[in-house]
Design an enzyme around this catalytic site. Sequence first.
Site, PDB file in Angstrom:
ATOM      1  N   ASP A 186       0.830  -1.204   0.000  1.00  0.00           N
ATOM      2  CA  ASP A 186       0.000   0.000   0.000  1.00  0.00           C
ATOM      3  C   ASP A 186       0.865   1.255   0.000  1.00  0.00           C
ATOM      4  O   ASP A 186       2.091   1.200   0.126  1.00  0.00           O
ATOM      5  CB  ASP A 186      -0.898   0.011   1.239  1.00  0.00           C
ATOM      6  N   TYR A 228       7.013  -9.704   6.555  1.00  0.00           N
ATOM      7  CA  TYR A 228       7.048  -8.270   6.794  1.00  0.00           C
ATOM      8  C   TYR A 228       7.643  -8.000   8.173  1.00  0.00           C
ATOM      9  O   TYR A 228       7.555  -8.826   9.085  1.00  0.00           O
ATOM     10  CB  TYR A 228       5.639  -7.674   6.772  1.00  0.00           C
TER      11      TYR A 228
END
Length: 318
Positions: free
Chosen positions: A63, A161
């Site tokens: 994003d 992540y």
Amino acid sequence: MTGIEHEADTAAVRLRIDLAYDGTDFAGWARQPGRRSVQGTLEDALALVLRVPVRTVVAGRTDAGVHATGQVVHADVPAGRLRDLLRNRPSHRGGAARRERPQHPAAAAPDDMAGELGEAAERLGSRLRNALGRTPDLAVHHVTIAPPGFDARFSPLWREYSYRVCDDRAAWNPLLRRHVLLWPRPLDGQAMDEAAGLLPGLHDWRAYCRPREGATTIRQLHRFTWRREADGTLVATVRADAFCHHMVRCLVGATIAVGEGRLAAADLVAMRDGRPRGHSYAMVAGTGLVLTGVGYPPAERLAERAVQTRARRPGLED
């Protein structure tokens, strides 16, 4: 040019591109009209160097504001355009370019063809780095010929992540403001880690994402941990086969609520297992989130893995 030669030059070659980026000034991975994106920037550079439009497929669609140090992309490009990069090579004596046409693939041995394409892929990586400028926020680390069956999006076994949080204003380093979230209150890192450790497994993560129509929210969460580094920064590590939209940021936000004492570890498990989420936690900002790696199976299992993923995750997000 014979028909065989034309077919060899126009045949598609799949490339694997490993890259990193600072996501602060990008509107996310996906190309968007009128906005700067990672995909748009990379595809524009590829088109500039290869002189043909190129479409990329990414392992993890990040994003806006989200960073990456271990992103993986594939792109299918005409073999002839790739070989064109070898036509002007520096001479071994001087550095002046010498013009030559590489041996045509129709006359080359398979090993020679593979070696030539590999060399061209390396040359493409160098040209892309030049095209991106001297101080780019997008870095191309490697360009290689992808093995048969490789699919950047559907072949991965896992994606990982990290998320970094500073909960001490006295220790805040403003030089890291693009990559670390500043939290205004002290957090209990041990409680956060204990809560995170209860969550992994194959579950429906609807309470920890923003569901998209037609997309499954079932994922295999392999690992979720928190640790406090020597400088006091709290670092989350989250690994799964794939992630739903905003899933990592929701998991981080929920465990921060535990770190503040607003939620108990059991509350996170209950929400995972179906209890309504309500307003019990807030999703954190993209600042601090980094895609650090993507894991793939051995080359001989790449195609099989892609088929399995498409069958199990028809609405795969990233």
